[in-house]
Design a protein around this motif. Structure first.
Motif: not given
Length: 207
Positions: A104-133
């Motif tokens: 029932g006690q509340l705790v705080t947990v700290r650790g390292k997140t899963i590494g996703k490797g080298f990522s682009g802006l869409q995956k890393r920061y959720h940027f919008a993509r450019g026109p596809m046509t």
């Protein structure tokens, strides 16, 4: 800050409450940890308790061996300090187990997140993509990263492609659902950072 405990993320499962509702929980192999050093204001300019976790059997460096020899405990793989207001209740060699916490006690947990490797802006920061046509060749390109002559450079902390994940994250307000003192297991409601086998630190949350 209060004293905490170190552990490894075992995995996730679920339990059912008295109403039959499924609750997602994370199982943590927490401790036993050993107090390896007690720091004080006179020698170190601050009061802190250093604890160690998990025996280290190979690749032991001489500085590590000397540090633990001074503390008269075996060489441990993980070390962490917790600043405390009073250190009177601790002594070198003291064992810290999961009975530090209660259901029932509340705790705080700290650790390292899963590494996703080298990522682009869409995956890393959720940027919008450019026109596809219509002949556009700017689908997932970063676009402009700053002005030309003035200031003539890219400002620090500009959001660009790069390493995603593999950084420390803290999750607060997680509820301790159960404790297994025999197996040194801590069952926490919800998810914590990192993959299975990830090293984490658990401290009581401030109420």
């Amino acid at each position: 800050m209060t004293i905490g405990i170190l552990g490894l993320k075992v995995g996730m499962t679920q339990i059912f409450d008295k109403n039959g509702l499924a609750i997602s929980i994370t199982v943590i192999k927490a401790g036993p940890c050993i107090v390896t050093q007690i720091k004080n204001v006179a020698e170190n300019n601050y009061d802190a308790i250093q604890i160690g976790f998990l025996e280290k059997k190979k690749n032991i460096k001489k500085p590590e061996s000397g540090h633990f020899k001074k503390s008269r405990v075996g060489v441990l793989k993980f070390l962490k300090e917790y600043k405390v207001k009073t250190k009177d209740n601790f002594k070198i060699g003291q064992v810290i187990n999961v009975d530090l916490f209660t259901p029932g006690q509340l705790v705080t947990v700290r650790g390292k997140t899963i590494g996703k490797g080298f990522s682009g802006l869409q995956k890393r920061y959720h940027f919008a993509r450019g026109p596809m046509t219509h002949g556009s060749k700017n689908h997932r390109a970063p676009g402009s990263i700053g002005a030309g002559t003035t200031p003539g450079r890219v400002f620090p902390n500009k959001k660009m492609s790069g390493q995603k994940g593999n950084e420390f994250a803290t999750v607060s307000g997680l509820t301790v659902m159960a404790i297994d003192k025999k197996e040194n297991l801590l069952l926490v409601k919800g998810a914590i950072p990192g993959k299975f086998g990830n090293f984490v630190s658990i401290i009581p949350s401030l109420s």
